[in-house]
Design a protein around this motif. Structure first.
Motif, PDB file in Angstrom:
ATOM      1  N   HIS A 246     -61.846   1.834  68.983  1.00 31.38           N
ATOM      2  CA  HIS A 246     -62.848   1.792  67.915  1.00 31.38           C
ATOM      3  C   HIS A 246     -64.219   2.028  68.532  1.00 31.38           C
TER       4      HIS A 246
ATOM      5  N   ILE B  56     -77.348  -5.022  62.811  1.00 31.62           N
ATOM      6  CA  ILE B  56     -76.381  -4.211  62.074  1.00 31.62           C
ATOM      7  C   ILE B  56     -75.278  -3.798  63.044  1.00 31.62           C
TER       8      ILE B  56
ATOM      9  N   THR C 287     -71.316   0.526  67.086  1.00 33.84           N
ATOM     10  CA  THR C 287     -72.758   0.729  67.133  1.00 33.84           C
ATOM     11  C   THR C 287     -73.426  -0.595  66.758  1.00 33.84           C
TER      12      THR C 287
ATOM     13  N   LYS D 228     -82.124  -3.826  62.358  1.00 31.90           N
ATOM     14  CA  LYS D 228     -82.591  -3.283  61.080  1.00 31.90           C
ATOM     15  C   LYS D 228     -83.991  -2.706  61.224  1.00 31.90           C
TER      16      LYS D 228
ATOM     17  N   GLU E 222     -71.705  -1.508  63.245  1.00 27.05           N
ATOM     18  CA  GLU E 222     -70.851  -0.516  62.606  1.00 27.05           C
ATOM     19  C   GLU E 222     -69.612  -0.289  63.447  1.00 27.05           C
ATOM     20  N   ASP E 223     -68.471  -0.370  62.814  1.00 22.66           N
ATOM     21  CA  ASP E 223     -67.175  -0.148  63.450  1.00 22.66           C
ATOM     22  C   ASP E 223     -66.637   1.183  62.931  1.00 22.66           C
ATOM     23  N   ASP E 224     -66.597   2.195  63.811  1.00 24.15           N
ATOM     24  CA  ASP E 224     -66.218   3.548  63.390  1.00 24.15           C
ATOM     25  C   ASP E 224     -67.042   4.002  62.189  1.00 24.15           C
ATOM     26  N   GLY E 225     -68.328   3.665  62.215  1.00 26.17           N
ATOM     27  CA  GLY E 225     -69.240   4.095  61.168  1.00 26.17           C
ATOM     28  C   GLY E 225     -69.305   3.201  59.950  1.00 26.17           C
ATOM     29  N   GLU E 226     -68.423   2.198  59.860  1.00 28.67           N
ATOM     30  CA  GLU E 226     -68.393   1.295  58.715  1.00 28.67           C
ATOM     31  C   GLU E 226     -69.183   0.022  59.028  1.00 28.67           C
ATOM     32  N   ALA E 227     -70.124  -0.313  58.170  1.00 28.18           N
ATOM     33  CA  ALA E 227     -70.926  -1.529  58.356  1.00 28.18           C
ATOM     34  C   ALA E 227     -70.038  -2.766  58.264  1.00 28.18           C
ATOM     35  N   GLN E 228     -70.305  -3.760  59.135  1.00 32.80           N
ATOM     36  CA  GLN E 228     -69.513  -4.979  59.194  1.00 32.80           C
ATOM     37  C   GLN E 228     -70.385  -6.200  58.891  1.00 32.80           C
TER      38      GLN E 228
END
Length: 339
Positions: free
Chosen positions: A312, A62, A315, A319, A64-70
């Protein structure tokens, strides 16, 4: 007939004038494009015992870019990519006590030279950065350069050396693994060309993984503390931050980390590894781990879903995390370009 043509001509002119007023209005809306649409993340996964975890798939990660899943992509062919490495060695301050402990370094680099297309460059630093050897596949030349290193002055310009080395690596072909092996004390002493922000941005613009092998500054650090030379507030030019408020917090956190331990914070920023050594045997053992991990990273990538200029926060996790540890870069720096 002539009157009809005149009326049609006037009508066309009016349409063109209206169009010329509409287009600039549309162009005034801000547009942002990133210089690179893909962000690469060399990623190492270790279990509770510190052993490398192999066999993971794209769906196991998983990002995350600034908290957004990619959307995650895994390059299965990354293991065979040649390596471009900069070996940056401190020769200033009390490094003259440590250089004899590194006599096995040349032999430890043999596995890199054994791979087709891989090259190594050598950088030494005290209060200045000295480019000793540019990228070469000549094992003998690098061995000779390392054996010929001489003690330097009273400086340890870690930030300058890392900034210089990462910029060297930024110019190598994209399909090469970029590695910086930093051998130094824990704290910066005397950098004047690069600030902490410069190093954060340089690492954020690069796909370089930093492996830091640090030695204790010992008596030198004690004496500096007594003299007040370890007080970072005496050197505000090295931690100057001028970014907008939305970028300020993560940069300040990175600055604080680098004040405490520059080598460790730089390695963490890149998703690399940090270890200390206290003897020749310890140095060889850490170099052996470094060699083993060199080709053990998964090459993950993603295309940012919400690109914006600046720093940016990244994280990367599993999973099914369990007791495994994931090492990957913690940020990247996106630059805006004019449309």
């Amino acid at each position: 007939m002539i009157g009809t043509l005149v009326r049609k001509f006037c009508h066309v002119v009016v349409v063109l004038l209206i169009g010329s007023q509409v287009v600039p209005a549309q162009e005034q809306e801000p547009t942002f494009r990133t210089q690179s649409n893909v962000v690469l993340l060399p990623t190492l996964v270790r279990d509770k015992a510190g052993n490398v975890v192999y066999g993971l798939k794209q769906s196991d990660f998983i990002i995350e870019d600034d908290g957004e899943a990619q959307t995650v992509h895994l390059d299965e062919s990354a293991e065979s990519q040649p390596v471009y490495m900069v070996v940056a060695i401190q020769v200033g301050r009390r490094a003259d006590f440590e250089l004899p402990r590194m006599h096995g370094l040349s032999a430890m680099l043999d596995p890199v030279f054994a791979e087709a297309g891989s090259k190594i460059a050598v950088v030494a630093f005290d209060s200045q950065v000295h480019a000793i050897q540019n990228f070469t596949g000549d094992e003998t030349a690098v061995s000779r350069d390392l054996a010929g290193l001489q003690p330097g002055d009273g400086g340890a310009a870690i930030l300058d050396a890392v900034n210089y080395s990462v910029k060297m690596l930024a110019g190598v072909p994209r399909d090469r693994k970029r590695v910086l092996l930093l051998i130094s004390e824990t704290r910066d002493h005397g950098s004047h060309d690069a600030t902490v922000k410069d190093v954060i941005e340089a690492i954020g613009n690069s796909n370089t993984v930093v492996y830091a092998l640090a030695f204790s500054p010992g008596k030198s650090n004690v004496l500096d503390t007594l003299k007040g030379n370890n007080n970072p507030d005496l050197h505000p030019e090295q931690t100057e931050v001028t970014d907008s408020p939305d970028l300020l917090a993560p940069i300040i956190l990175a600055v604080q980390a680098m004040r405490k331990n520059s080598a460790k914070a730089i390695a963490a920023q890149s998703g690399g590894e940090y270890e200390m050594f206290y003897s020749a045997k310890g140095f060889d053992a850490q170099m052996n781990n470094f060699s083993n991990h060199l080709h053990s990273r998964y090459l993950l990538s993603f295309q940012p879903s919400k690109p914006h200029p600046g720093l940016h926060q990244l994280t990367v996790r599993l999973k099914e995390q369990g007791n495994d540890t994931v090492l990957a870069r913690s940020s990247y720096w996106a630059k805006g370009t004019e449309p």
